[in-house]
Design a protein around this motif. Structure first.
Motif, PDB file in Angstrom:
ATOM      1  N   LYS A 194       0.795  -1.223   0.000  1.00 33.76           N
ATOM      2  CA  LYS A 194       0.000   0.000   0.000  1.00 33.76           C
ATOM      3  C   LYS A 194       0.830   1.276   0.000  1.00 33.76           C
ATOM      4  O   LYS A 194       0.310   2.360  -0.287  1.00 33.76           O
ATOM      5  CB  LYS A 194      -0.948   0.020   1.200  1.00 33.76           C
ATOM      6  N   ILE A 195       2.121   1.163   0.298  1.00 36.96           N
ATOM      7  CA  ILE A 195       2.954   2.372   0.314  1.00 36.96           C
ATOM      8  C   ILE A 195       2.969   3.058  -1.046  1.00 36.96           C
ATOM      9  O   ILE A 195       3.006   4.285  -1.140  1.00 36.96           O
ATOM     10  CB  ILE A 195       4.395   2.035   0.767  1.00 36.96           C
ATOM     11  N   TYR A 196       2.905   2.264  -2.121  1.00 37.60           N
ATOM     12  CA  TYR A 196       2.909   2.854  -3.461  1.00 37.60           C
ATOM     13  C   TYR A 196       1.619   3.637  -3.701  1.00 37.60           C
ATOM     14  O   TYR A 196       1.632   4.715  -4.305  1.00 37.60           O
ATOM     15  CB  TYR A 196       3.067   1.765  -4.519  1.00 37.60           C
ATOM     16  N   ALA A 197       0.508   3.097  -3.228  1.00 37.27           N
ATOM     17  CA  ALA A 197      -0.772   3.797  -3.358  1.00 37.27           C
ATOM     18  C   ALA A 197      -0.788   5.061  -2.507  1.00 37.27           C
ATOM     19  O   ALA A 197      -1.361   6.082  -2.906  1.00 37.27           O
ATOM     20  CB  ALA A 197      -1.919   2.864  -2.947  1.00 37.27           C
ATOM     21  N   GLU A 198      -0.147   5.006  -1.329  1.00 38.69           N
ATOM     22  CA  GLU A 198      -0.070   6.179  -0.460  1.00 38.69           C
ATOM     23  C   GLU A 198       0.664   7.316  -1.178  1.00 38.69           C
ATOM     24  O   GLU A 198       0.251   8.477  -1.111  1.00 38.69           O
ATOM     25  CB  GLU A 198       0.677   5.828   0.834  1.00 38.69           C
ATOM     26  N   VAL A 246      -4.708   3.177 -12.255  1.00 39.18           N
ATOM     27  CA  VAL A 246      -3.288   2.988 -11.961  1.00 39.18           C
ATOM     28  C   VAL A 246      -3.134   1.581 -11.398  1.00 39.18           C
ATOM     29  O   VAL A 246      -3.779   1.232 -10.413  1.00 39.18           O
ATOM     30  CB  VAL A 246      -2.776   4.028 -10.948  1.00 39.18           C
ATOM     31  N   LEU A 247      -2.304   0.769 -12.034  1.00 37.74           N
ATOM     32  CA  LEU A 247      -2.123  -0.626 -11.621  1.00 37.74           C
ATOM     33  C   LEU A 247      -0.740  -0.782 -11.008  1.00 37.74           C
ATOM     34  O   LEU A 247       0.264  -0.688 -11.718  1.00 37.74           O
ATOM     35  CB  LEU A 247      -2.281  -1.567 -12.819  1.00 37.74           C
ATOM     36  N   VAL A 248      -0.684  -0.998  -9.700  1.00 39.40           N
ATOM     37  CA  VAL A 248       0.592  -1.145  -8.999  1.00 39.40           C
ATOM     38  C   VAL A 248       0.993  -2.623  -9.072  1.00 39.40           C
ATOM     39  O   VAL A 248       0.553  -3.451  -8.275  1.00 39.40           O
ATOM     40  CB  VAL A 248       0.494  -0.672  -7.541  1.00 39.40           C
ATOM     41  N   ILE A 249       1.832  -2.941 -10.040  1.00 39.06           N
ATOM     42  CA  ILE A 249       2.124  -4.335 -10.376  1.00 39.06           C
ATOM     43  C   ILE A 249       3.328  -4.844  -9.584  1.00 39.06           C
ATOM     44  O   ILE A 249       4.477  -4.567  -9.910  1.00 39.06           O
ATOM     45  CB  ILE A 249       2.352  -4.488 -11.889  1.00 39.06           C
ATOM     46  N   THR A 250       3.021  -5.571  -8.521  1.00 39.16           N
ATOM     47  CA  THR A 250       4.029  -6.224  -7.687  1.00 39.16           C
ATOM     48  C   THR A 250       3.791  -7.730  -7.745  1.00 39.16           C
ATOM     49  O   THR A 250       2.795  -8.195  -8.319  1.00 39.16           O
ATOM     50  CB  THR A 250       3.911  -5.753  -6.231  1.00 39.16           C
ATOM     51  N   ASP A 251       4.686  -8.472  -7.136  1.00 44.65           N
ATOM     52  CA  ASP A 251       4.496  -9.918  -7.056  1.00 44.65           C
ATOM     53  C   ASP A 251       3.225 -10.245  -6.286  1.00 44.65           C
ATOM     54  O   ASP A 251       2.445 -11.118  -6.681  1.00 44.65           O
ATOM     55  CB  ASP A 251       5.714 -10.562  -6.382  1.00 44.65           C
ATOM     56  N   PHE A 257       8.192   1.728   6.722  1.00 43.44           N
ATOM     57  CA  PHE A 257       8.941   0.789   7.561  1.00 43.44           C
ATOM     58  C   PHE A 257       8.551  -0.652   7.229  1.00 43.44           C
ATOM     59  O   PHE A 257       9.409  -1.531   7.086  1.00 43.44           O
ATOM     60  CB  PHE A 257       8.656   1.089   9.036  1.00 43.44           C
ATOM     61  N   GLN A 258       7.246  -0.887   7.066  1.00 42.39           N
ATOM     62  CA  GLN A 258       6.791  -2.232   6.726  1.00 42.39           C
ATOM     63  C   GLN A 258       7.282  -2.653   5.356  1.00 42.39           C
ATOM     64  O   GLN A 258       7.734  -3.788   5.160  1.00 42.39           O
ATOM     65  CB  GLN A 258       5.253  -2.299   6.781  1.00 42.39           C
ATOM     66  N   SER A 259       7.232  -1.740   4.393  1.00 42.44           N
ATOM     67  CA  SER A 259       7.680  -2.062   3.033  1.00 42.44           C
ATOM     68  C   SER A 259       9.183  -2.318   2.984  1.00 42.44           C
ATOM     69  O   SER A 259       9.639  -3.220   2.272  1.00 42.44           O
ATOM     70  CB  SER A 259       7.312  -0.927   2.080  1.00 42.44           C
ATOM     71  N   ILE A 260       9.942  -1.546   3.736  1.00 38.82           N
ATOM     72  CA  ILE A 260      11.396  -1.757   3.788  1.00 38.82           C
ATOM     73  C   ILE A 260      11.708  -3.140   4.316  1.00 38.82           C
ATOM     74  O   ILE A 260      12.547  -3.867   3.764  1.00 38.82           O
ATOM     75  CB  ILE A 260      12.066  -0.663   4.648  1.00 38.82           C
ATOM     76  N   ASN A 261      11.038  -3.538   5.384  1.00 36.98           N
ATOM     77  CA  ASN A 261      11.289  -4.864   5.949  1.00 36.98           C
ATOM     78  C   ASN A 261      10.814  -5.979   5.028  1.00 36.98           C
ATOM     79  O   ASN A 261      11.454  -7.034   4.959  1.00 36.98           O
ATOM     80  CB  ASN A 261      10.625  -4.967   7.329  1.00 36.98           C
TER      81      ASN A 261
END
Length: 341
Positions: A13-17, A57-62, A217-221
């Motif tokens: 969700k960080i990308y959407a933020e 907008v499509l946030v394409i992650t695994d 912080f969550q995304s970094i980890n």
């Protein structure tokens, strides 16, 4: 107002933020599940609105490509024959640019369909209810995955660090976002009269900053854990242990041939009496507690309409804006990799 739907996995969700914050004061209404779905509201009804939007907008992650709900949103998008011109892919999972990477996701959904089909075969037809619809959707996802990923991988997608500006410029090129909007006209009027303009939104709130830092912080980890796992899988003599002490503290221990060569502590908290949270990195032989030394520190900074991480303490060079990916790269290359070699 331009209507823009952001399709993403909650784990990312960080990308959407970032997108939401960037377009907050522009002529764009950003639609996200956490905003538009009321408590006990229908998730499926919300996902069905994606075709009513001007852009998606499509946030394409695994995580996104393996999510049933996210892929359901993709199915809704491609129902529009003009969908190729209505999407802004944000490609985080760059493996899709390789045929082998795209094949993996086609195979993943083939297996998902087979597993679901096998489980449903043990249920009497009269008891299936809406489960048969889920099976059909899984089949549609598997059948559409190759075409969808082929289209996205063929697009000249901007780097994720430039995605907001790229989207804004594209909308301006098409005349959908007026660069001379009412706020700019007011600015010109105030300037011509040489009187000060009232601006109540020059700063973000502490709550917005701390929510951003918590998500970062969550995304970094999450990303650092993926790097650790892949390193361990590719090197038999390297082992990693990751301990989540609590939601604000992670411990990383690295072993080479069974001997510990490095320890890291990543923590989220207030530092030096500040109101906003910062992310700290400690490489000392630490004990878990409130006393932390800093080898690196990252704080929130709002600049050019976007909230980013700001390096205030660093082994390389401080005082610069960074993305989550930049932070993970710096932590790995500066504080871990030299000790594994």
């Amino acid at each position: 107002m331009l209507e823009m739907f952001v399709s993403y996995c909650q784990k990312d969700k960080i990308y959407a933020e970032h997108i939401d914050l960037y377009f907050k004061n522009k002529e764009v209404t950003v639609h996200r599940d956490i905003i538009d779905i009321s408590p006990w509201g229908s998730i499926k009804e919300y996902m069905n609105t994606i075709n009513d939007m001007d852009y998606a907008v499509l946030v394409i992650t695994d995580n996104y490509l393996k999510s049933f709900n996210c892929m359901y949103e993709v199915l809704e998008v491609i129902k529009d024959h003009n969908y190729k011109n209505k999407i802004f892919p944000v490609v985080v999972e760059t493996n899709i640019y390789k045929p082998s990477g795209r094949i993996e996701y086609v195979q993943y959904w083939q297996e998902e369909y087979k597993n679901l089909h096998e489980k449903l075969s043990n249920i009497e037809v009269v008891n299936l209810g809406t489960l048969s619809n889920d099976l059909k959707r899984a089949q549609n996802i598997a059948a559409s995955m190759s075409e969808f990923l082929g289209l996205v991988s063929d697009m000249n997608n901007p780097d994720i660090s430039d995605i907001n500006i790229a989207i804004e410029n594209k909308l301006k090129e098409q005349g959908l976002l007026d660069s001379k909007n009412s706020s700019n006209n007011q600015s010109d009027i105030f300037s011509s009269l040489n009187i000060p303009k009232v601006n109540f939104n020059t700063e973000l709130t502490d709550l917005e900053k701390n929510q951003f830092m918590s998500n970062s912080f969550q995304s970094i980890n999450n990303l650092l854990s993926e790097v650790c796992n892949q390193t361990q899988n590719e090197n038999n003599n390297i082992q990693t242990q990751i301990e989540k002490v609590d939601s604000r503290t992670f411990i990383y221990q690295f072993y080479k041939d069974g001997n510990q060569v490095r320890s890291l502590k990543l923590f989220l908290g207030n530092s030096f009496g500040r109101r906003e949270n910062s992310i700290g990195v400690s490489c000392d032989n630490f004990s878990i507690g409130i006393n932390n030394s800093y080898n690196a520190m990252y704080s929130p900074k709002f600049e050019n309409g976007q909230l980013s991480l700001y390096s205030t303490i660093s082994i390389t060079c401080g005082n610069r804006l960074m993305s989550v990916e930049d932070v993970v790269k710096e932590i790995w290359t500066s504080y871990v990799l030299p000790y594994l070699r």
